[in-house]
Design a protein around this motif. Sequence first.
Motif, PDB file in Angstrom:
ATOM      1  N   ASN A  26       4.587   8.491   7.405  1.00 44.45           N
ATOM      2  CA  ASN A  26       4.669   9.914   7.063  1.00 44.45           C
ATOM      3  C   ASN A  26       4.608  10.132   5.553  1.00 44.45           C
ATOM      4  O   ASN A  26       5.399  10.871   4.969  1.00 44.45           O
ATOM      5  N   ILE A  27       3.652   9.463   4.914  1.00 45.28           N
ATOM      6  CA  ILE A  27       3.431   9.582   3.479  1.00 45.28           C
ATOM      7  C   ILE A  27       2.130  10.350   3.261  1.00 45.28           C
ATOM      8  O   ILE A  27       1.086   9.998   3.823  1.00 45.28           O
ATOM      9  N   LYS A  28       2.185  11.413   2.428  1.00 42.39           N
ATOM     10  CA  LYS A  28       0.999  12.218   2.110  1.00 42.39           C
ATOM     11  C   LYS A  28       0.881  12.329   0.592  1.00 42.39           C
ATOM     12  O   LYS A  28       1.254  13.344  -0.004  1.00 42.39           O
ATOM     13  N   PRO A  29       0.353  11.282  -0.067  1.00 41.25           N
ATOM     14  CA  PRO A  29       0.361  11.258  -1.529  1.00 41.25           C
ATOM     15  C   PRO A  29      -0.590  12.240  -2.181  1.00 41.25           C
ATOM     16  O   PRO A  29      -0.539  12.432  -3.393  1.00 41.25           O
ATOM     17  N   HIS A  30      -1.467  12.866  -1.399  1.00 40.55           N
ATOM     18  CA  HIS A  30      -2.426  13.822  -1.964  1.00 40.55           C
ATOM     19  C   HIS A  30      -1.896  15.255  -1.936  1.00 40.55           C
ATOM     20  O   HIS A  30      -2.592  16.174  -2.357  1.00 40.55           O
ATOM     21  N   LYS A  31      -0.671  15.444  -1.453  1.00 42.78           N
ATOM     22  CA  LYS A  31      -0.115  16.787  -1.332  1.00 42.78           C
ATOM     23  C   LYS A  31       1.128  16.937  -2.211  1.00 42.78           C
ATOM     24  O   LYS A  31       1.806  15.958  -2.526  1.00 42.78           O
ATOM     25  N   LEU A  78       0.827  -1.209   0.000  1.00 42.27           N
ATOM     26  CA  LEU A  78       0.000   0.000   0.000  1.00 42.27           C
ATOM     27  C   LEU A  78       0.864   1.264   0.000  1.00 42.27           C
ATOM     28  O   LEU A  78       0.582   2.220  -0.729  1.00 42.27           O
ATOM     29  N   VAL A  79       1.928   1.273   0.792  1.00 40.47           N
ATOM     30  CA  VAL A  79       2.824   2.430   0.838  1.00 40.47           C
ATOM     31  C   VAL A  79       3.524   2.610  -0.501  1.00 40.47           C
ATOM     32  O   VAL A  79       3.679   3.731  -1.001  1.00 40.47           O
ATOM     33  N   SER A  80       3.958   1.495  -1.115  1.00 44.76           N
ATOM     34  CA  SER A  80       4.592   1.571  -2.426  1.00 44.76           C
ATOM     35  C   SER A  80       3.623   2.122  -3.461  1.00 44.76           C
ATOM     36  O   SER A  80       4.003   2.923  -4.324  1.00 44.76           O
ATOM     37  N   LEU A  81       2.359   1.708  -3.384  1.00 46.77           N
ATOM     38  CA  LEU A  81       1.336   2.215  -4.297  1.00 46.77           C
ATOM     39  C   LEU A  81       1.136   3.717  -4.110  1.00 46.77           C
ATOM     40  O   LEU A  81       0.975   4.466  -5.077  1.00 46.77           O
ATOM     41  N   CYS A 124       3.254   5.853  -3.290  1.00 47.90           N
ATOM     42  CA  CYS A 124       4.395   6.614  -3.798  1.00 47.90           C
ATOM     43  C   CYS A 124       4.365   6.754  -5.319  1.00 47.90           C
ATOM     44  O   CYS A 124       5.226   7.422  -5.885  1.00 47.90           O
ATOM     45  N   ASP A 125       3.405   6.096  -5.979  1.00 48.72           N
ATOM     46  CA  ASP A 125       3.200   6.294  -7.416  1.00 48.72           C
ATOM     47  C   ASP A 125       2.188   7.408  -7.623  1.00 48.72           C
ATOM     48  O   ASP A 125       1.494   7.827  -6.697  1.00 48.72           O
ATOM     49  N   LYS A 126       2.082   7.873  -8.864  1.00 46.89           N
ATOM     50  CA  LYS A 126       1.049   8.826  -9.218  1.00 46.89           C
ATOM     51  C   LYS A 126      -0.205   8.078  -9.658  1.00 46.89           C
ATOM     52  O   LYS A 126      -0.116   7.007 -10.269  1.00 46.89           O
ATOM     53  N   ALA A 127      -1.363   8.659  -9.392  1.00 49.98           N
ATOM     54  CA  ALA A 127      -2.618   8.012  -9.771  1.00 49.98           C
ATOM     55  C   ALA A 127      -2.716   7.847 -11.284  1.00 49.98           C
ATOM     56  O   ALA A 127      -3.261   6.855 -11.786  1.00 49.98           O
ATOM     57  N   LYS A 128      -2.160   8.814 -12.028  1.00 56.43           N
ATOM     58  CA  LYS A 128      -2.245   8.733 -13.493  1.00 56.43           C
ATOM     59  C   LYS A 128      -1.460   7.548 -14.043  1.00 56.43           C
ATOM     60  O   LYS A 128      -1.772   7.037 -15.120  1.00 56.43           O
ATOM     61  N   ASP A 129      -0.451   7.067 -13.281  1.00 59.34           N
ATOM     62  CA  ASP A 129       0.326   5.918 -13.732  1.00 59.34           C
ATOM     63  C   ASP A 129      -0.454   4.618 -13.628  1.00 59.34           C
ATOM     64  O   ASP A 129      -0.012   3.583 -14.142  1.00 59.34           O
ATOM     65  N   HIS A 130      -1.598   4.662 -12.963  1.00 58.79           N
ATOM     66  CA  HIS A 130      -2.440   3.469 -12.806  1.00 58.79           C
ATOM     67  C   HIS A 130      -3.747   3.610 -13.571  1.00 58.79           C
ATOM     68  O   HIS A 130      -4.732   2.934 -13.246  1.00 58.79           O
ATOM     69  N   GLY A 131      -3.761   4.505 -14.557  1.00 64.36           N
ATOM     70  CA  GLY A 131      -4.905   4.601 -15.449  1.00 64.36           C
ATOM     71  C   GLY A 131      -6.002   5.551 -15.020  1.00 64.36           C
ATOM     72  O   GLY A 131      -7.067   5.568 -15.645  1.00 64.36           O
ATOM     73  N   TYR A 132      -5.766   6.364 -13.992  1.00 66.01           N
ATOM     74  CA  TYR A 132      -6.782   7.302 -13.536  1.00 66.01           C
ATOM     75  C   TYR A 132      -6.555   8.677 -14.162  1.00 66.01           C
ATOM     76  O   TYR A 132      -5.417   9.042 -14.494  1.00 66.01           O
ATOM     77  N   LEU A 181      -2.706  13.093  -8.869  1.00 66.39           N
ATOM     78  CA  LEU A 181      -2.297  12.506  -7.590  1.00 66.39           C
ATOM     79  C   LEU A 181      -3.451  11.723  -6.996  1.00 66.39           C
ATOM     80  O   LEU A 181      -4.617  11.883  -7.375  1.00 66.39           O
ATOM     81  N   TRP A 182      -3.106  10.880  -6.032  1.00 66.45           N
ATOM     82  CA  TRP A 182      -4.137  10.118  -5.323  1.00 66.45           C
ATOM     83  C   TRP A 182      -4.941  11.034  -4.417  1.00 66.45           C
ATOM     84  O   TRP A 182      -4.398  11.955  -3.820  1.00 66.45           O
ATOM     85  N   THR A 183      -6.213  10.763  -4.299  1.00 60.45           N
ATOM     86  CA  THR A 183      -6.970  11.220  -3.139  1.00 60.45           C
ATOM     87  C   THR A 183      -7.039  10.035  -2.189  1.00 60.45           C
ATOM     88  O   THR A 183      -6.893   8.872  -2.617  1.00 60.45           O
ATOM     89  N   THR A 184      -7.249  10.278  -0.934  1.00 56.88           N
ATOM     90  CA  THR A 184      -7.279   9.161   0.022  1.00 56.88           C
ATOM     91  C   THR A 184      -8.424   8.212  -0.282  1.00 56.88           C
ATOM     92  O   THR A 184      -8.292   6.991  -0.128  1.00 56.88           O
ATOM     93  N   ARG A 185      -9.552   8.739  -0.734  1.00 55.72           N
ATOM     94  CA  ARG A 185     -10.693   7.874  -1.062  1.00 55.72           C
ATOM     95  C   ARG A 185     -10.383   7.029  -2.296  1.00 55.72           C
ATOM     96  O   ARG A 185     -10.682   5.823  -2.347  1.00 55.72           O
ATOM     97  N   LEU A 186      -9.754   7.630  -3.301  1.00 58.68           N
ATOM     98  CA  LEU A 186      -9.411   6.896  -4.522  1.00 58.68           C
ATOM     99  C   LEU A 186      -8.372   5.817  -4.239  1.00 58.68           C
ATOM    100  O   LEU A 186      -8.457   4.700  -4.763  1.00 58.68           O
ATOM    101  N   LEU A 187      -7.395   6.136  -3.407  1.00 58.41           N
ATOM    102  CA  LEU A 187      -6.357   5.161  -3.089  1.00 58.41           C
ATOM    103  C   LEU A 187      -6.937   3.979  -2.322  1.00 58.41           C
ATOM    104  O   LEU A 187      -6.577   2.819  -2.579  1.00 58.41           O
ATOM    105  N   ALA A 188      -7.840   4.235  -1.375  1.00 59.80           N
ATOM    106  CA  ALA A 188      -8.468   3.139  -0.625  1.00 59.80           C
ATOM    107  C   ALA A 188      -9.304   2.264  -1.553  1.00 59.80           C
ATOM    108  O   ALA A 188      -9.294   1.031  -1.440  1.00 59.80           O
ATOM    109  N   ARG A 189     -10.015   2.888  -2.492  1.00 61.60           N
ATOM    110  CA  ARG A 189     -10.826   2.112  -3.431  1.00 61.60           C
ATOM    111  C   ARG A 189      -9.949   1.255  -4.336  1.00 61.60           C
ATOM    112  O   ARG A 189     -10.249   0.082  -4.595  1.00 61.60           O
TER     113      ARG A 189
END
Length: 381
Positions: A154-159, A99-102, A104-112, A116-124
């Motif tokens: 201390n990871i904040k992928p939405h910022k 999950l932490v490795s995920l 650290c990627d950008k959301a666009k790299d996974h087809g979105y 960047l990830w939102t916390t709701r999108l990353l959980a889904r």
Amino acid sequence: MAGWRRAVELAMSGEEIATLTTLSRSRTELASRVSRAQMLLAYRENPSFCAVGQRLGVHHQTVQRCVERALVDGPMAALDDRPRPGKEPTITPEAKAWLVSLACDKAKDHGYPHELWTTRLLARHAREHGPGAGHVCLANLVQGTMCKILGQENIKPHKVRYYLENRDAEFEQKMAEVLCVYREVEVLKKAAAKGKRRGKPVTIVSCDEKPGIQAIATTAPDLPPKPGVHATFARDHEYKRHGTLSLLAGIDLLTGQVHALVKDRHRSREFIELLRLIDATYPPNTAIKLILDNHSAHISRETRAWLATRPAGRFEFTFTPKHGSWLNLIEGFFSKFARSVLRHIRVASKHERKERIMAGIDDVNRHPVIHRWSYKLAEAA
């Protein structure tokens, strides 16, 4: 037949009693700590579990457990809960690492479509793709749990936190050159204070442009403050734009005198006009050293052609390194001028805006301030 419960003596120091008294009256401490502090203080006055329980509205066994723990661990330790084993974690360390490795990627790299990830999108995404990656425990992952896992790392992928890459390989050398000019300013000031004159007169001017100064008009009158009613000026949110202006200025680092022009644009021709203004201000035998940034107007063919018409040694340019405009002292002047003069100005036209800016420059020149650079000046070579 069970025997009577015997009262036990609870010894406490004066400092512990004072601390417990403060806690028992607190409105911000945890309710459990406040309640246990009240139990210990009440038991000290009346060493009876039942009497204390009836007084505070708790079971006598609760009072007994609190007092017995205070006897073993001390009164202050008895205020907190004992550590409990808790429920066994259902999310494995491997799943957390995935999950932490995920994150650290950008959301666009996974087809979105998201950058960047939102916390709701990353959980889904973790719920939908975690089991397929071998982490069945993520099938029911909720947003809050995911935030806790990321918070532990201390990871904040939405910022986004911005940084500035150093693109000038000669940054240190150019900075030293600018600092050497500032050291020369100090030498000239000391020489002037002692009445000494050395060779050809020299003046040093820090130059720059402040573009994008807006000429904004109000659509309704400002309302003045009223004592006891409105503490500040009131201004309507609506406004009208009249365009923007550029302030071209140079500040004499020896006298504090500001040379300025206000123009609609800041091209080479406007910069040359500022140079003409500075050139006309000083005697012909004075060497003028200018500190500038790397704006295209400062190094253009048109500017170089005009400089070629001036006597040799009249102008000498020292450029700040790229992304090093903070080394230019006039930036501090622009900041102060913006906060004290330009802020909140409303005008009826661009012409009025020009007049107000030049009036502000005239006011500065009536009481000139000599700006001085001190940071890392001793390190200049």
